[in-house]
Design an enzyme around this catalytic site. Structure first.
Site, short mmCIF file in Angstrom:
data_model
loop_
_atom_site.label_atom_id
_atom_site.label_comp_id
_atom_site.label_asym_id
_atom_site.label_seq_id
_atom_site.Cartn_x
_atom_site.Cartn_y
_atom_site.Cartn_z
CG ASN A 1 -0.31 -0.01 2.54
OD1 ASN A 1 0.68 -0.69 2.76
ND2 ASN A 1 -0.89 0.73 3.48
CB VAL A 2 1.69 3.78 -2.17
CG1 VAL A 2 2.42 5.12 -2.24
CG2 VAL A 2 2.61 2.63 -2.56
CD GLU A 3 -1.44 5.14 4.79
OE1 GLU A 3 -2.14 4.27 5.33
OE2 GLU A 3 -0.83 6.02 5.46
CG ASN A 4 -0.79 11.50 -1.74
OD1 ASN A 4 -1.41 12.53 -1.50
ND2 ASN A 4 0.26 11.46 -2.52
CB SER B 1 -4.40 14.14 -1.51
OG SER B 1 -5.66 14.15 -2.11
CB CYS C 1 -5.36 -1.30 -1.84
SG CYS C 1 -6.72 -0.37 -1.12
CD GLU D 1 -5.52 -5.65 -1.01
OE1 GLU D 1 -4.81 -4.61 -0.88
OE2 GLU D 1 -6.52 -5.86 -0.32
CB CYS E 1 -11.22 -1.95 -0.10
SG CYS E 1 -10.36 -1.52 -1.63
CB CYS F 1 -8.79 -4.52 -3.73
SG CYS F 1 -7.59 -3.22 -3.39
#
Length: 129
Positions: A43-46, A48, A54, A56, A87, A90
């Site tokens: 997973n790579v969050e931001n 924003s 996600c 997957e 989710c 995904c």
């Protein structure tokens, strides 16, 4: 598909590459083709949050980027104290690429689900060629 120790180690090892500075929830995934090729994702969050992605989908998109069009199995793990499930977005992407089985690894526990049980009524595009 037999989920061997090497695949379990590989998905758990991916957690260290997760970028989750906002939620602290690290997720790692593997997309495995019918031929046994394995593609990783985290997973790579931001800042924003809507731009976060996600693990997957990263794994599946990594496979697609490398020419794959069919994924048989997706394996997921996280740093949570409970099993993590994909989710809806995904699950829908998994449907697009023919995923049959979703495997959740939580500690020493391996939980298997058929995609059709997690997403019983997927969206489909009737005009698809």
């Amino acid at each position: 598909m037999s989920l061997n120790e090497e695949l379990i180690r590989l998905v758990k090892d991916g957690l260290k590459h997760s970028y989750a500075p906002y939620s602290g929830v690290r997720v790692s995934a593997l997309a495995i083709t019918p031929e046994g090729r394995v593609y990783r994702g985290v997973n790579v969050e931001n800042a924003s949050l809507g731009l976060s992605v996600c693990a997957e989908r990263v794994a599946i998109f990594n496979a697609v980027t490398n020419g794959e069009r069919r994924i048989k199995t997706v394996v997921i793990t996280s740093n949570l104290d409970r099993p993590i499930y994909p989710c809806g977005a995904c699950l829908q992407v998994m449907q697009e690429f023919g995923v049959e089985e979703v495997v959740i690894v939580h500690g020493d526990e391996v939980i298997r689900h058929k995609l059709k049980d997690l997403l019983p009524m997927p969206f489909t595009w009737e005009g698809r060629r």
